[in-house]
Every structure is written in structure tokens, then in C-alpha cells.
Enzyme design. Structure first.
Site, PDB file in Angstrom:
ATOM      1  N   TYR A 220      -2.051  -9.874   5.764  1.00 37.35           N
ATOM      2  CA  TYR A 220      -2.011  -8.423   6.147  1.00 37.35           C
ATOM      3  C   TYR A 220      -3.506  -8.153   6.399  1.00 37.35           C
ATOM      4  O   TYR A 220      -4.390  -8.123   5.736  1.00 37.35           O
ATOM      5  CB  TYR A 220      -1.578  -7.660   4.863  1.00 37.35           C
ATOM      6  CG  TYR A 220      -1.488  -6.033   5.276  1.00 37.35           C
ATOM      7  CD1 TYR A 220      -1.504  -5.498   6.669  1.00 37.35           C
ATOM      8  CD2 TYR A 220      -1.357  -5.268   4.385  1.00 37.35           C
ATOM      9  CE1 TYR A 220      -1.624  -4.267   6.786  1.00 37.35           C
ATOM     10  CE2 TYR A 220      -1.403  -3.775   4.337  1.00 37.35           C
ATOM     11  CZ  TYR A 220      -1.396  -3.344   5.642  1.00 37.35           C
ATOM     12  OH  TYR A 220      -1.463  -2.140   5.880  1.00 37.35           O
TER      13      TYR A 220
ATOM     14  N   TYR B 198     -13.354  -3.890   0.642  1.00 37.69           N
ATOM     15  CA  TYR B 198     -14.579  -3.331  -0.005  1.00 37.69           C
ATOM     16  C   TYR B 198     -15.614  -4.547   0.098  1.00 37.69           C
ATOM     17  O   TYR B 198     -16.681  -4.312   0.460  1.00 37.69           O
ATOM     18  CB  TYR B 198     -14.173  -2.949  -1.363  1.00 37.69           C
ATOM     19  CG  TYR B 198     -15.516  -1.965  -1.885  1.00 37.69           C
ATOM     20  CD1 TYR B 198     -15.868  -0.846  -1.221  1.00 37.69           C
ATOM     21  CD2 TYR B 198     -16.387  -2.792  -2.763  1.00 37.69           C
ATOM     22  CE1 TYR B 198     -17.087  -0.313  -1.874  1.00 37.69           C
ATOM     23  CE2 TYR B 198     -17.395  -1.941  -3.375  1.00 37.69           C
ATOM     24  CZ  TYR B 198     -17.628  -0.763  -2.792  1.00 37.69           C
ATOM     25  OH  TYR B 198     -18.922  -0.041  -3.072  1.00 37.69           O
TER      26      TYR B 198
ATOM     27  N   THR C  66       0.720  -1.187   0.049  1.00 39.04           N
ATOM     28  CA  THR C  66       0.020   0.096  -0.042  1.00 39.04           C
ATOM     29  C   THR C  66       0.896   1.194   0.043  1.00 39.04           C
ATOM     30  O   THR C  66       0.559   2.045  -0.644  1.00 39.04           O
ATOM     31  CB  THR C  66      -0.854  -0.235   1.129  1.00 39.04           C
ATOM     32  OG1 THR C  66      -1.742  -1.323   1.379  1.00 39.04           O
ATOM     33  CG2 THR C  66      -1.995   1.154   1.295  1.00 39.04           C
TER      34      THR C  66
ATOM     35  N   ARG D  49      -8.374   0.003   6.363  1.00 40.01           N
ATOM     36  CA  ARG D  49      -8.225   0.221   4.929  1.00 40.01           C
ATOM     37  C   ARG D  49      -9.166  -0.752   4.139  1.00 40.01           C
ATOM     38  O   ARG D  49      -9.740  -0.565   3.197  1.00 40.01           O
ATOM     39  CB  ARG D  49      -6.877   0.235   4.318  1.00 40.01           C
ATOM     40  CG  ARG D  49      -6.096   1.430   4.666  1.00 40.01           C
ATOM     41  CD  ARG D  49      -4.796   1.204   3.825  1.00 40.01           C
ATOM     42  NE  ARG D  49      -3.958   2.295   4.042  1.00 40.01           N
ATOM     43  CZ  ARG D  49      -3.751   3.507   3.341  1.00 40.01           C
ATOM     44  NH1 ARG D  49      -4.400   3.103   1.945  1.00 40.01           N
ATOM     45  NH2 ARG D  49      -2.948   4.388   3.502  1.00 40.01           N
TER      46      ARG D  49
ATOM     47  N   ILE E 193       6.368  -3.944  10.380  1.00 37.58           N
ATOM     48  CA  ILE E 193       6.574  -3.566   9.025  1.00 37.58           C
ATOM     49  C   ILE E 193       6.081  -2.069   8.998  1.00 37.58           C
ATOM     50  O   ILE E 193       4.802  -1.599   9.202  1.00 37.58           O
ATOM     51  CB  ILE E 193       5.366  -4.175   8.145  1.00 37.58           C
ATOM     52  CG1 ILE E 193       5.883  -5.891   7.955  1.00 37.58           C
ATOM     53  CG2 ILE E 193       5.507  -3.879   6.532  1.00 37.58           C
ATOM     54  CD1 ILE E 193       4.808  -6.581   7.279  1.00 37.58           C
TER      55      ILE E 193
ATOM     56  N   LYS F 160       0.937  -9.395   9.364  1.00 31.89           N
ATOM     57  CA  LYS F 160       1.039  -8.207   9.710  1.00 31.89           C
ATOM     58  C   LYS F 160      -0.308  -7.502  10.261  1.00 31.89           C
ATOM     59  O   LYS F 160      -1.469  -7.430   9.480  1.00 31.89           O
ATOM     60  CB  LYS F 160       1.487  -7.252   8.190  1.00 31.89           C
ATOM     61  CG  LYS F 160       1.417  -5.886   8.662  1.00 31.89           C
ATOM     62  CD  LYS F 160       1.568  -4.999   7.174  1.00 31.89           C
ATOM     63  CE  LYS F 160       1.629  -3.454   7.420  1.00 31.89           C
ATOM     64  NZ  LYS F 160       1.888  -2.869   6.365  1.00 31.89           N
TER      65      LYS F 160
END
Length: 297
Positions: free
Chosen positions: A137, A111, A48, A142, A208, A166
Site C-alpha cells: 500500500y 512517519y 486505515t 498519509r 480499493i 494499492k
């Protein structure tokens, strides 16, 4: 599959662009050398922070190949390779492995908000398609949905090459559960720079990091000090970097950090839409903090 455990200080690498919006290959090589010199353990291109939603599959290949060539055997390359359609995520993962990535960072589907079983099936298809280690992740801020500790642990137990997570949920009870119940070979990394100190105090394996783009040596030192149990010195570094951690998200990541790197002479300040340059008042705050840290004049 390599048994090398995914631990330490990892940088979520920016993607430098030229004025014509093409990938700046020379700047990319400089960034990799910057991290090798600083002692960063893992470099993660095409995530990202690397503006992955705007990269083509061909650009992903090119970036990974350049980073891998420049890194040699000095630093582990774990490439971003995730999206919200499982078939496309599998294709990206295969592409990254073929390009030379030694591990993958695969974001949870965003989404479309799958169920926990949907998350499990998504990652099971990716795990079956590649042989290199996979970092799951989880970033609800997000993606719009959270992978539970139970789902992450189920994946860790069922697939040998699902090697780490992560965890960027800010959910401390979930983090504690992951750390308490994970398999011995499974790493839990934070994706939040402000949480490095408390996260590693709980037994986490590293970070990270976005701020590692600007201060890779200090992020590595903070992680090392926490591993060694040197809380006093770790607090000093954490306090020194506290405002930088915050300013890196004064607007959407990676806009502030790319602006920082442009001031540091590392890259040009170029973004791909829909990302745009920082507002002027925010530029002043970032510049002032970089000066206070001795990163720019």
C-alpha cells in the site's frame, strides 16, 4: 500460495463500534453481507478506513475471524496488517494469516520515512513471514514518503507472494510505469475513487474503494464497465458519484463515510479518538448528497 489474482472492486471496510467503543460484531456481520449481496470482489477489514491505528492486536484477530466466517467462500478477505516498525508489521501479518485472512494489505512505513532500500527490506521481511498474497500500500499523502515504481517492481519480481499494489500516489507517470513494466501476475489497484475511470482506462486491475462502503454495487459496476471497455456507461456512473467521492474526504476518512453509513442504518456513528464527528455544516452536505443518490430519505 494461492494464484488467484487480486482484481476487481475491493472495499476498504469501516469498523463499526458500539457506544462503549467496543467492536459492534452484529453490525460488522451486516456489512459483510451487504457487500456479498452487492457483488463486491474483496473486503478489506482493519485498514486505515477501519481505524486500524486504534485497534489492538486482539481486536484485529476478532474482526478478521468474524469477517472471514461471514464471508465464507463468497468474497475474498484481504486484511489490513501494516505499521511502521518492521517487526510489528511482521507480527500483525502473521496474526492476520492465522486469523483466516486470505491476503494482506500492508501499508508502507509512515512517519519514519525510510529510503527505497528500507522499503524493500521492510516488505521482504513480511513476505518471508507469511504465505498468503500481500498487497503493498503506497499512500504518500498519509505516510510522508513515496515508494517508487522501481522499488515496487523490484518487490513484485523478487517475491512470489507480493501480489499487488494499492497505488494512491496520484502520480500518473508512476502509475503508467507500474502498469507497463509489472510482471503478468502482479495487480495494480488504485486507492483513489476519483481515479477509477482513468486508471482502468490505462490498464489498471481495479480499486480499493472508500465509496464502496456506501455504493458497493455501483463501484462494482463502474469497474466492470471499464474492464469491458464500455466508456460511455462508465462515465455516467462516474459523473453520478463524483461529488460523493469528494465529500468522503471533506474531513479525514473514515469520518464522512461512517456518518453516511449511520444515516443508512448500517452502523452507529461512533469513532475512536483522535477521530471525532463531522462538523454540522459538513454533515448537511453529506446528507444532501446521500438524498440525491437515493441512499437516504
Amino acid at each position: 500460495m494461492s494464484k488467484r489474482k487480486i482484481t476487481g472492486s475491493a472495499v476498504a471496510l469501516v469498523t463499526p463500534f458500539k457506544q462503549d467503543l467496543s467492536v459492534d460484531k452484529e453490525a460488522l456481520r451486516r456489512l459483510v453481507q451487504f457487500h456479498i449481496a452487492a457483488g463486491t470482489d474483496i473486503v478489506i477489514p482493519c485498514g486505515t478506513t477501519g481505524e486500524s491505528p486504534t485497534l489492538t492486536a486482539g481486536e484485529q484477530t476478532e474482526i478478521i475471524e468474524i469477517v472471514r466466517e461471514e464471508a465464507g467462500n463468497k468474497i475474498l478477505v484481504a486484511a489490513g496488517a501494516g505499521t511502521n516498525a518492521t517487526d510489528n508489521a511482521v507480527a500483525l501479518a502473521k496474526n492476520a494469516e492465522k486469523a483466516g485472512a486470505q491476503a494482506l494489505l500492508s501499508v508502507a512505513p509512515y512517519y519514519n520515512k525510510p529510503s527505497q532500500e528500507g522499503f524493500y527490506q521492510h516488505y521482504s521481511h513480511i513476505a518471508a513471514a507469511v504465505s498468503i498474497p500481500i498487497i503493498v500500500y503506497n499512500v504518500p499523502g498519509r505516510t510522508g514518503s513515496n515508494m517508487t515504481a522501481q522499488t515496487i517492481l523490484r518487490l513484485a519480481n523478487d517475491f512470489e507472494n507480493i501480489a499487488a499494489v494499492k497505488e494512491a500516489s496520484d502520480n500518473m507517470s508512476q502509475i503508467i510505469e507500474l502498469l507497463a513494466l509489472r510482471p503478468q501476475s502482479f495487480s495494480v489497484l488504485t486507492g483513489e475513487d476519483p481515479l477509477i475511470l482513468p486508471f482502468m482506462a490505462l490498464g489498471g486491475d481495479g480499486v480499493i474503494s472508500v465509496a464502496a462502503n456506501q455504493v458497493p454495487g455501483e463501484i462494482k459496476q463502474l469497474v466492470t464497465l471499464m474492464r469491458e471497455g464500455n466508456l460511455e456507461e462508465a462515465r455516467t456512473i462516474n459523473n453520478r458519484l463524483r461529488r460523493l467521492f469528494s465529500l468522503n474526504f471533506i474531513e479525514s476518512n473514515p469520518v464522512p463515510v461512517k456518518y453516511s453509513l449511520s444515516l443508512m442504518g448500517m452502523i452507529e456513528e461512533i469513532y475512536r479518538l483522535p477521530l471525532v464527528a463531522l462538523q454540522e455544516e459538513n454533515k448537511e452536505q453529506v446528507k444532501e448528497e446521500l438524498r440525491s443518490l437515493g441512499l437516504v430519505n
